[in-house]
Write a protein that holds these residues in place. Sequence first.
Motif, PDB file in Angstrom:
ATOM      1  N   ILE A 136       0.931  -1.123  -0.089  1.00  0.00           N
ATOM      2  CA  ILE A 136      -0.032  -0.216  -0.105  1.00  0.00           C
ATOM      3  C   ILE A 136       1.000   1.118   0.099  1.00  0.00           C
ATOM      4  CG2 ILE A 136      -1.676   1.149   1.250  1.00  0.00           C
ATOM      5  CD1 ILE A 136      -2.545  -1.462   2.459  1.00  0.00           C
ATOM      6  N   MET A 137       0.638   2.003  -0.987  1.00  0.00           N
ATOM      7  CA  MET A 137       1.627   3.298  -1.192  1.00  0.00           C
ATOM      8  C   MET A 137       0.628   4.383  -1.586  1.00  0.00           C
ATOM      9  SD  MET A 137       4.634   1.364  -3.148  1.00  0.00           S
ATOM     10  CE  MET A 137       5.749   3.083  -3.270  1.00  0.00           C
ATOM     11  N   CYS A 173       2.938   9.996 -11.607  1.00  0.00           N
ATOM     12  CA  CYS A 173       3.318   8.407 -11.104  1.00  0.00           C
ATOM     13  C   CYS A 173       5.041   8.622 -10.965  1.00  0.00           C
ATOM     14  CB  CYS A 173       2.960   7.831 -12.059  1.00  0.00           C
ATOM     15  SG  CYS A 173       1.099   7.540 -12.098  1.00  0.00           S
ATOM     16  N   PHE A 174       5.527   8.015 -10.060  1.00  0.00           N
ATOM     17  CA  PHE A 174       6.849   8.036  -9.909  1.00  0.00           C
ATOM     18  C   PHE A 174       7.673   7.111 -10.799  1.00  0.00           C
ATOM     19  CE2 PHE A 174       5.922   4.545  -6.955  1.00  0.00           C
ATOM     20  CZ  PHE A 174       6.933   3.629  -7.238  1.00  0.00           C
ATOM     21  N   THR A 175       8.785   7.349 -11.111  1.00  0.00           N
ATOM     22  CA  THR A 175       9.618   6.532 -12.152  1.00  0.00           C
ATOM     23  C   THR A 175      10.845   6.030 -11.183  1.00  0.00           C
ATOM     24  OG1 THR A 175      11.127   8.482 -12.620  1.00  0.00           O
ATOM     25  CG2 THR A 175       9.099   7.853 -14.106  1.00  0.00           C
ATOM     26  N   PHE A 202      -1.898  -1.482  -3.611  1.00  0.00           N
ATOM     27  CA  PHE A 202      -2.762  -0.541  -3.855  1.00  0.00           C
ATOM     28  C   PHE A 202      -2.150   0.840  -3.816  1.00  0.00           C
ATOM     29  CE2 PHE A 202      -4.541  -4.132  -1.780  1.00  0.00           C
ATOM     30  CZ  PHE A 202      -6.062  -4.233  -2.480  1.00  0.00           C
ATOM     31  N   PHE A 203      -2.463   1.913  -4.510  1.00  0.00           N
ATOM     32  CA  PHE A 203      -1.993   3.221  -4.558  1.00  0.00           C
ATOM     33  C   PHE A 203      -3.250   4.204  -4.637  1.00  0.00           C
ATOM     34  CE2 PHE A 203       0.375   0.176  -6.838  1.00  0.00           C
ATOM     35  CZ  PHE A 203       1.544   0.377  -6.378  1.00  0.00           C
ATOM     36  N   GLY A 204      -2.797   5.272  -4.275  1.00  0.00           N
ATOM     37  CA  GLY A 204      -3.738   6.537  -4.061  1.00  0.00           C
ATOM     38  C   GLY A 204      -3.243   7.749  -5.244  1.00  0.00           C
ATOM     39  N   HIS A 205      -3.328   8.767  -4.616  1.00  0.00           N
ATOM     40  CA  HIS A 205      -2.718   9.959  -5.424  1.00  0.00           C
ATOM     41  C   HIS A 205      -3.352  10.686  -6.726  1.00  0.00           C
ATOM     42  CE1 HIS A 205       0.188  13.037  -6.052  1.00  0.00           C
ATOM     43  NE2 HIS A 205       0.577  12.842  -7.288  1.00  0.00           N
ATOM     44  N   ILE A 250      -3.688  -1.574  -8.369  1.00  0.00           N
ATOM     45  CA  ILE A 250      -5.137  -0.833  -8.074  1.00  0.00           C
ATOM     46  C   ILE A 250      -4.626   0.690  -7.522  1.00  0.00           C
ATOM     47  CG2 ILE A 250      -7.182  -0.744  -6.830  1.00  0.00           C
ATOM     48  CD1 ILE A 250      -7.247  -3.832  -6.741  1.00  0.00           C
ATOM     49  N   ILE A 251      -5.115   1.427  -8.417  1.00  0.00           N
ATOM     50  CA  ILE A 251      -5.283   2.815  -7.961  1.00  0.00           C
ATOM     51  C   ILE A 251      -6.826   3.126  -7.259  1.00  0.00           C
ATOM     52  CG2 ILE A 251      -5.233   5.233  -8.530  1.00  0.00           C
ATOM     53  CD1 ILE A 251      -3.365   4.750 -10.719  1.00  0.00           C
TER      54      ILE A 251
END
Length: 99
Positions: free
Chosen positions: A5-6, A20-22, A41-44, A59-60
Amino acid sequence: LNFAIMHIPPRTARWDTKHCFTRGAEELRRILTNRKVPMAFFGHEHLYDEDMIGGVKYIITGGAGAPLYSRGFGEPVYHFIVVKVKNGVAAAEVVRLPR
């Protein structure tokens, strides 16, 4: 089972946006795949979207109340995710909420 989860999602072929991060994205994908993490799982991003990478469901889930927006992928919808685990197998279901 372990889940990741991030806040910020990694940049992928599907999620190709500056939000999104690279840096470290490839390492994250490798770790999640090698550790057989079923879901991450991601948010942002204020929307809902899924992708499958290396056997891991990404999953966003950023539709919990802030204003929604479209990025050219996903679904700008208020929602939450229900995760059920049975006999060691995880399944995720998106529950869309009315505006």
